[in-house]
Scaffold this motif. Structure first.
Motif, PDB file in Angstrom:
ATOM      1  N   VAL A  42       0.844  -1.203   0.000  1.00 53.37           N
ATOM      2  CA  VAL A  42       0.000   0.000   0.000  1.00 53.37           C
ATOM      3  C   VAL A  42       0.879   1.253   0.000  1.00 53.37           C
ATOM      4  O   VAL A  42       0.660   2.170  -0.788  1.00 53.37           O
ATOM      5  CB  VAL A  42      -0.969  -0.003   1.196  1.00 53.37           C
ATOM      6  N   THR A  43       1.883   1.284   0.862  1.00 54.39           N
ATOM      7  CA  THR A  43       2.682   2.498   1.074  1.00 54.39           C
ATOM      8  C   THR A  43       4.170   2.164   0.999  1.00 54.39           C
ATOM      9  O   THR A  43       4.611   1.163   1.584  1.00 54.39           O
ATOM     10  CB  THR A  43       2.342   3.104   2.457  1.00 54.39           C
ATOM     11  N   HIS A 216      -8.077   3.489   6.360  1.00 56.31           N
ATOM     12  CA  HIS A 216      -7.436   3.952   5.125  1.00 56.31           C
ATOM     13  C   HIS A 216      -6.629   2.799   4.504  1.00 56.31           C
ATOM     14  O   HIS A 216      -6.806   2.443   3.335  1.00 56.31           O
ATOM     15  CB  HIS A 216      -6.536   5.150   5.462  1.00 56.31           C
ATOM     16  N   HIS A 217      -5.781   2.207   5.323  1.00 57.34           N
ATOM     17  CA  HIS A 217      -4.971   1.087   4.830  1.00 57.34           C
ATOM     18  C   HIS A 217      -5.860  -0.097   4.430  1.00 57.34           C
ATOM     19  O   HIS A 217      -5.694  -0.674   3.349  1.00 57.34           O
ATOM     20  CB  HIS A 217      -3.978   0.663   5.911  1.00 57.34           C
ATOM     21  N   ARG A 221      -5.912  -1.801   0.398  1.00 56.62           N
ATOM     22  CA  ARG A 221      -4.911  -2.849   0.197  1.00 56.62           C
ATOM     23  C   ARG A 221      -5.235  -3.773  -0.971  1.00 56.62           C
ATOM     24  O   ARG A 221      -4.447  -4.642  -1.316  1.00 56.62           O
ATOM     25  CB  ARG A 221      -4.650  -3.642   1.473  1.00 56.62           C
ATOM     26  N   GLU A 243       1.930  -7.225   3.090  1.00 55.17           N
ATOM     27  CA  GLU A 243       1.015  -6.537   3.994  1.00 55.17           C
ATOM     28  C   GLU A 243       1.836  -5.894   5.123  1.00 55.17           C
ATOM     29  O   GLU A 243       2.609  -6.577   5.793  1.00 55.17           O
ATOM     30  CB  GLU A 243      -0.001  -7.531   4.562  1.00 55.17           C
ATOM     31  N   ASN A 246      -1.421  -1.577   9.438  1.00 57.02           N
ATOM     32  CA  ASN A 246      -1.527  -0.160   9.814  1.00 57.02           C
ATOM     33  C   ASN A 246      -2.901   0.035  10.443  1.00 57.02           C
ATOM     34  O   ASN A 246      -3.907  -0.255   9.803  1.00 57.02           O
ATOM     35  CB  ASN A 246      -1.366   0.699   8.552  1.00 57.02           C
TER      36      ASN A 246
END
Ligand code: ZN
Length: 248
Positions: A42-43, A216-217, A221, A243, A246
């Protein structure tokens, strides 16, 4: 395959040029030219970079990359260490923000709809990024909340009457809480997004429309995983999703 072929392909698939975004979409950091192993996450945190490097990734694809509008352009501190890691290991970073929210099959909103049993009727919001539609099976807020918890492995924060029956739903993954009033204007029973702000609580109470903050996460995802699996099927590359839990 070549990195340039990969980025051209994804750029066309996600119609990157159609969006005005807050960050560059596509290759943000260029690494080696041949790509066999693609890591997704994701980030683009340090934790993700390290996990992808240990696995032997040639390229990393994320939803939240670097170089956001309004951020300090200087390459210092945490940003320097992240970029140095990528450059030292010759690993590319590709990021897709709004185009990956919006794609009708692989996007975050489409993938969330699959998991939550939502049928799309239309889009709304800036650049039509948010979706509205209905629940495949009308159910109470309590039942829908339990379904979200099972589907996303995370307890959503619910603001509103838990016994209310839900049929029409609007949703937008991530930090889309500013679309709540536009969702209310569409006549929906509930709005699902990732994050919540203080004022959303009052607006939910006064409008009677249920606000569901599902993370948000957690809501974002699935798009990048769907993109990774699409690349496996299309090009036979290796893909692994990492993964990075978060709570937000
Ligand atoms: Zn996001």
């Amino acid at each position: 395959m070549k990195l340039a072929e990969l980025s051209d392909y994804i750029g066309r698939l996600l119609e990157v040029s159609r969006f005005r975004d807050y960050c560059p979409n596509g290759v943000q950091v260029e690494g080696r030219s041949q790509v066999l192993r693609v890591a997704t996450g994701v980030t683009a945190s340090r934790r993700l970079l390290e996990a992808a490097t240990d696995w032997g990734a040639d390229a990393i694809i994320v939803h939240h990359g670097y170089f956001w509008r309004n951020e300090d352009a200087a390459i210092t501190g945490l940003k320097k260490r992240r970029l140095a890691h990528l450059l030292q290991h010759d690993i590319s970073l590709l990021a897709y923000h709004l185009p990956l929210d919006a794609h009708p099959q692989l996007g975050n909103n489409a993938q969330l709809a699959l998991r939550l049993g939502l049928l799309e009727c239309g889009r709304f919001g800036e650049q039509e990024i948010a979706w509205h539609g209905e629940l495949r099976q009308p159910q109470s807020v309590r039942q829908f909340s339990e379904h979200i918890e099972r589907a996303l492995q995370r307890t959503p924060l619910i603001i509103g009457d838990r016994e209310r029956n839900l049929h029409k739903i609007a949703w937008c993954t991530g930090a889309a809480q500013s679309y709540f009033e536009q969702a209310i204007a569409l006549g929906v029973d509930a709005f699902v997004t990732g994050e919540i702000s203080e004022q959303n609580v009052h607006v939910a109470e006064e409008s009677g429309v249920v606000f569901i903050s599902a993370g948000h996460h957690a809501t974002e995802r699935y798009g990048v995983q769907a993109l990774g699996e699409h690349l496996v099927q299309t090009f036979g590359i290796e893909h692994r999703y990492f993964e990075q839990d978060n709570p937000v």
